[in-house]
Design a protein around this motif. Sequence first.
Motif, PDB file in Angstrom:
ATOM      1  N   HIS A 142      28.565  62.031  47.453  1.00  0.00           N
ATOM      2  CA  HIS A 142      28.118  60.939  48.322  1.00  0.00           C
ATOM      3  C   HIS A 142      28.390  59.580  47.680  1.00  0.00           C
ATOM      4  O   HIS A 142      28.916  58.669  48.310  1.00  0.00           O
ATOM      5  CB  HIS A 142      26.630  61.094  48.656  1.00  0.00           C
ATOM      6  N   GLU A 143      28.027  59.455  46.392  1.00  0.00           N
ATOM      7  CA  GLU A 143      28.268  58.168  45.713  1.00  0.00           C
ATOM      8  C   GLU A 143      29.764  57.883  45.657  1.00  0.00           C
ATOM      9  O   GLU A 143      30.199  56.753  45.921  1.00  0.00           O
ATOM     10  CB  GLU A 143      27.652  58.174  44.308  1.00  0.00           C
ATOM     11  N   GLN A 144      30.561  58.893  45.348  1.00  0.00           N
ATOM     12  CA  GLN A 144      32.013  58.676  45.264  1.00  0.00           C
ATOM     13  C   GLN A 144      32.609  58.330  46.636  1.00  0.00           C
ATOM     14  O   GLN A 144      33.550  57.546  46.718  1.00  0.00           O
ATOM     15  CB  GLN A 144      32.710  59.902  44.672  1.00  0.00           C
ATOM     16  N   GLN A 145      32.066  58.914  47.695  1.00  0.00           N
ATOM     17  CA  GLN A 145      32.545  58.562  49.043  1.00  0.00           C
ATOM     18  C   GLN A 145      32.265  57.093  49.335  1.00  0.00           C
ATOM     19  O   GLN A 145      33.109  56.378  49.881  1.00  0.00           O
ATOM     20  CB  GLN A 145      31.893  59.451  50.102  1.00  0.00           C
ATOM     21  N   HIS A 146      31.068  56.647  48.954  1.00  0.00           N
ATOM     22  CA  HIS A 146      30.762  55.232  49.166  1.00  0.00           C
ATOM     23  C   HIS A 146      31.567  54.338  48.232  1.00  0.00           C
ATOM     24  O   HIS A 146      31.876  53.196  48.574  1.00  0.00           O
ATOM     25  CB  HIS A 146      29.261  54.975  49.068  1.00  0.00           C
ATOM     26  N   ASP A 147      31.925  54.846  47.056  1.00  0.00           N
ATOM     27  CA  ASP A 147      32.787  54.047  46.169  1.00  0.00           C
ATOM     28  C   ASP A 147      34.153  53.841  46.815  1.00  0.00           C
ATOM     29  O   ASP A 147      34.759  52.783  46.673  1.00  0.00           O
ATOM     30  CB  ASP A 147      32.924  54.718  44.797  1.00  0.00           C
ATOM     31  N   GLU A 148      34.636  54.847  47.529  1.00  0.00           N
ATOM     32  CA  GLU A 148      35.905  54.652  48.243  1.00  0.00           C
ATOM     33  C   GLU A 148      35.714  53.683  49.409  1.00  0.00           C
ATOM     34  O   GLU A 148      36.569  52.834  49.681  1.00  0.00           O
ATOM     35  CB  GLU A 148      36.480  55.990  48.739  1.00  0.00           C
ATOM     36  N   THR A 149      34.583  53.796  50.096  1.00  0.00           N
ATOM     37  CA  THR A 149      34.273  52.852  51.177  1.00  0.00           C
ATOM     38  C   THR A 149      34.202  51.424  50.626  1.00  0.00           C
ATOM     39  O   THR A 149      34.725  50.477  51.229  1.00  0.00           O
ATOM     40  CB  THR A 149      32.949  53.246  51.850  1.00  0.00           C
ATOM     41  N   MET A 150      33.566  51.276  49.469  1.00  0.00           N
ATOM     42  CA  MET A 150      33.469  49.936  48.865  1.00  0.00           C
ATOM     43  C   MET A 150      34.851  49.431  48.439  1.00  0.00           C
ATOM     44  O   MET A 150      35.125  48.227  48.512  1.00  0.00           O
ATOM     45  CB  MET A 150      32.507  49.957  47.676  1.00  0.00           C
ATOM     46  N   LEU A 151      35.708  50.350  48.024  1.00  0.00           N
ATOM     47  CA  LEU A 151      37.073  49.940  47.685  1.00  0.00           C
ATOM     48  C   LEU A 151      37.793  49.427  48.932  1.00  0.00           C
ATOM     49  O   LEU A 151      38.535  48.439  48.874  1.00  0.00           O
ATOM     50  CB  LEU A 151      37.847  51.103  47.055  1.00  0.00           C
ATOM     51  N   ALA A 152      37.545  50.069  50.068  1.00  0.00           N
ATOM     52  CA  ALA A 152      38.141  49.606  51.329  1.00  0.00           C
ATOM     53  C   ALA A 152      37.578  48.223  51.695  1.00  0.00           C
ATOM     54  O   ALA A 152      38.298  47.379  52.235  1.00  0.00           O
ATOM     55  CB  ALA A 152      37.879  50.618  52.437  1.00  0.00           C
ATOM     56  N   THR A 153      36.306  47.973  51.381  1.00  0.00           N
ATOM     57  CA  THR A 153      35.731  46.644  51.607  1.00  0.00           C
ATOM     58  C   THR A 153      36.434  45.618  50.716  1.00  0.00           C
ATOM     59  O   THR A 153      36.750  44.510  51.162  1.00  0.00           O
ATOM     60  CB  THR A 153      34.214  46.657  51.322  1.00  0.00           C
ATOM     61  N   HIS A 154      36.679  45.994  49.465  1.00  0.00           N
ATOM     62  CA  HIS A 154      37.425  45.096  48.573  1.00  0.00           C
ATOM     63  C   HIS A 154      38.807  44.779  49.150  1.00  0.00           C
ATOM     64  O   HIS A 154      39.280  43.645  49.047  1.00  0.00           O
ATOM     65  CB  HIS A 154      37.594  45.737  47.187  1.00  0.00           C
ATOM     66  N   GLN A 155      39.459  45.773  49.740  1.00  0.00           N
ATOM     67  CA  GLN A 155      40.789  45.544  50.313  1.00  0.00           C
ATOM     68  C   GLN A 155      40.711  44.560  51.484  1.00  0.00           C
ATOM     69  O   GLN A 155      41.647  43.794  51.722  1.00  0.00           O
ATOM     70  CB  GLN A 155      41.400  46.893  50.726  1.00  0.00           C
ATOM     71  N   LEU A 156      39.593  44.547  52.196  1.00  0.00           N
ATOM     72  CA  LEU A 156      39.435  43.648  53.343  1.00  0.00           C
ATOM     73  C   LEU A 156      38.980  42.251  52.924  1.00  0.00           C
ATOM     74  O   LEU A 156      39.087  41.300  53.703  1.00  0.00           O
ATOM     75  CB  LEU A 156      38.404  44.225  54.319  1.00  0.00           C
ATOM     76  N   ARG A 157      38.456  42.156  51.717  1.00  0.00           N
ATOM     77  CA  ARG A 157      37.860  40.884  51.283  1.00  0.00           C
ATOM     78  C   ARG A 157      38.955  39.852  50.989  1.00  0.00           C
ATOM     79  O   ARG A 157      40.026  40.169  50.499  1.00  0.00           O
ATOM     80  CB  ARG A 157      36.974  41.203  50.078  1.00  0.00           C
ATOM     81  N   LYS A 158      38.644  38.609  51.330  1.00  0.00           N
ATOM     82  CA  LYS A 158      39.571  37.507  51.044  1.00  0.00           C
ATOM     83  C   LYS A 158      39.187  36.895  49.699  1.00  0.00           C
ATOM     84  O   LYS A 158      38.063  37.026  49.258  1.00  0.00           O
ATOM     85  CB  LYS A 158      39.447  36.429  52.131  1.00  0.00           C
ATOM     86  N   GLY A 159      40.131  36.199  49.097  1.00  0.00           N
ATOM     87  CA  GLY A 159      39.791  35.522  47.843  1.00  0.00           C
ATOM     88  C   GLY A 159      40.661  36.004  46.705  1.00  0.00           C
ATOM     89  O   GLY A 159      41.543  36.845  46.893  1.00  0.00           O
ATOM     90  N   THR A 160      40.392  35.473  45.522  1.00  0.00           N
ATOM     91  CA  THR A 160      41.244  35.813  44.376  1.00  0.00           C
ATOM     92  C   THR A 160      41.023  37.264  43.973  1.00  0.00           C
ATOM     93  O   THR A 160      39.923  37.794  44.107  1.00  0.00           O
ATOM     94  CB  THR A 160      40.929  34.904  43.176  1.00  0.00           C
ATOM     95  N   PRO A 161      42.071  37.902  43.469  1.00  0.00           N
ATOM     96  CA  PRO A 161      41.957  39.314  43.080  1.00  0.00           C
ATOM     97  C   PRO A 161      40.932  39.508  41.963  1.00  0.00           C
ATOM     98  O   PRO A 161      40.872  38.716  41.027  1.00  0.00           O
ATOM     99  CB  PRO A 161      43.363  39.661  42.565  1.00  0.00           C
ATOM    100  N   VAL A 162      40.130  40.564  42.094  1.00  0.00           N
ATOM    101  CA  VAL A 162      39.146  40.860  41.049  1.00  0.00           C
ATOM    102  C   VAL A 162      39.309  42.276  40.492  1.00  0.00           C
ATOM    103  O   VAL A 162      38.687  42.613  39.491  1.00  0.00           O
ATOM    104  CB  VAL A 162      37.694  40.685  41.565  1.00  0.00           C
ATOM    105  N   LEU A 163      40.108  43.105  41.145  1.00  0.00           N
ATOM    106  CA  LEU A 163      40.294  44.486  40.670  1.00  0.00           C
ATOM    107  C   LEU A 163      41.700  44.631  40.091  1.00  0.00           C
ATOM    108  O   LEU A 163      42.670  44.147  40.676  1.00  0.00           O
ATOM    109  CB  LEU A 163      40.123  45.478  41.822  1.00  0.00           C
ATOM    110  N   HIS A 164      41.791  45.317  38.973  1.00  0.00           N
ATOM    111  CA  HIS A 164      43.097  45.488  38.315  1.00  0.00           C
ATOM    112  C   HIS A 164      43.198  46.905  37.784  1.00  0.00           C
ATOM    113  O   HIS A 164      42.198  47.491  37.393  1.00  0.00           O
ATOM    114  CB  HIS A 164      43.229  44.491  37.165  1.00  0.00           C
TER     115      HIS A 164
END
Length: 439
Positions: A142-164
């Motif tokens: 469940h936590e890992q599924q939401h981590d993927e969901t949160m990654l999709a939120t990061h992909q939708l987010r505008k602004g300077t890159p924060v994930l590398h």
Amino acid sequence: MTSTERIQADRLRERVAEDLRRARERSTLLTDAVDDDDLVRQHSRLMSPLVWDLAHIGNQEELWLVRDVGGREPVRHDIDDLYDAFQHPRADRPSLPLLNPAEARGYVREVRDKVLDVLETSPLEGRPLVERAFAFGMIVQHEQQHDETMLATHQLRKGTPVLHAEPPPPAAPLPAREVLVPGGPFTMGTSAEPWALDNERPAFGVDLAPYWIDTVPVSNGDYLAFIDAGGYDDPRWWSESGWAHRMKASLSAPRFWERDGDRWVRTRFGVVEPVPLDEPVVHVCFHEAAAYAKWAGKRLPTEAEWEKAARWDPASGRSRRYPWGDDDPGPQHANLGQRHLRPAPVGAYPAGESPLGVRQLIGDVWEWCDSDFLPYPGFRAFPYKEYSEVFFRGDYKMLRGGSFGTDAAAVRGTFRNWDHPIRRQIFAGFRCARDAERP
Ligand code: AVJ
Ligand code: FE
């Protein structure tokens, strides 16, 4: 308990603790990467604010592991409704009186401390819920599924890159673009995998006609040929509902692509870069995948065809856990776990291929299949109807194999994911199949 049983139980507890730790490390990274304002904001109406996902992860963990398995007092008795996904649609979640970022972080920490204590002290047998640590495995997933969901939120987010992240490994020579999967029976689903969720159960026999399946997912370069051939403007390739959606949503390329003069660029976690032609296409909806396949003279595989290609071992006739066998996924097998924040080029991971030579079934991109979400024969909701049962026969298509954003604990040859056929924010691509003549 014999001493061997005790050693096995200890090993299982260590495995659970490590999986819980890895999930939390990822949740922490995804939520610490942005400031508090960013955490409480809604980046898309399709997604929750990241701070909702975080506290929801803690709340599910509290409900199942602290209260149910542990039989302990609630950590917070007053917030269950706020974090019940069925009470509040994602679009409404930002206006709820949610825990603020500091409170959410404190909450998940407090729950986790109790859970580690429950893990030490509760038996891993007796009730079906705790048998072979199922409830812990369910919460890890469940936590890992939401981590993927949160990654999709990061992909939708505008602004300077924060994930590398490091780039994925290169392609290796590919002997064939398609392979023939012989007709005949195979075992689909599982009754043995300890952490398989209810919709993957039980194992049952399926007899399939022979079919060809692509050895790799459809690449951006392949998909570009469809765009250049006018595929988005020709209703012949689209189903009726697909064409209606294509018109209504004005689809003309995968999500996050943009034309830049005579080339295409894409935005990936805030970085704008030329579309890499050799990577699997990602962020296409089911309708786009099906239209491409028809244009190519092929079709999408069914879920059963995908699973036979991924699990069936022609030498033994047995269905295995993964394309490469029964070993847990390692970094040589598949692009999983957000280790690389992009799919690997098509043809990568030769060590992960199936006996018939099908590659990248696990990891890289979720693969749309032409199947509806239905229960397997003998299905029983476990441990709650809201995981799968309430979604059966809804407006969903199946996705298989996981993506670069999926953790190894949250995918396997039997794992079933589903989403609406119009969704594109998920890390989904596809591969094609076609009928073969019976000999
Ligand atoms: C199985 C990925 C469709 O994210 O909606 C998370 C998993 N269920 N919390 C989703 C899930 C409850 C689910 N999918
Ligand atoms: Fe959830």
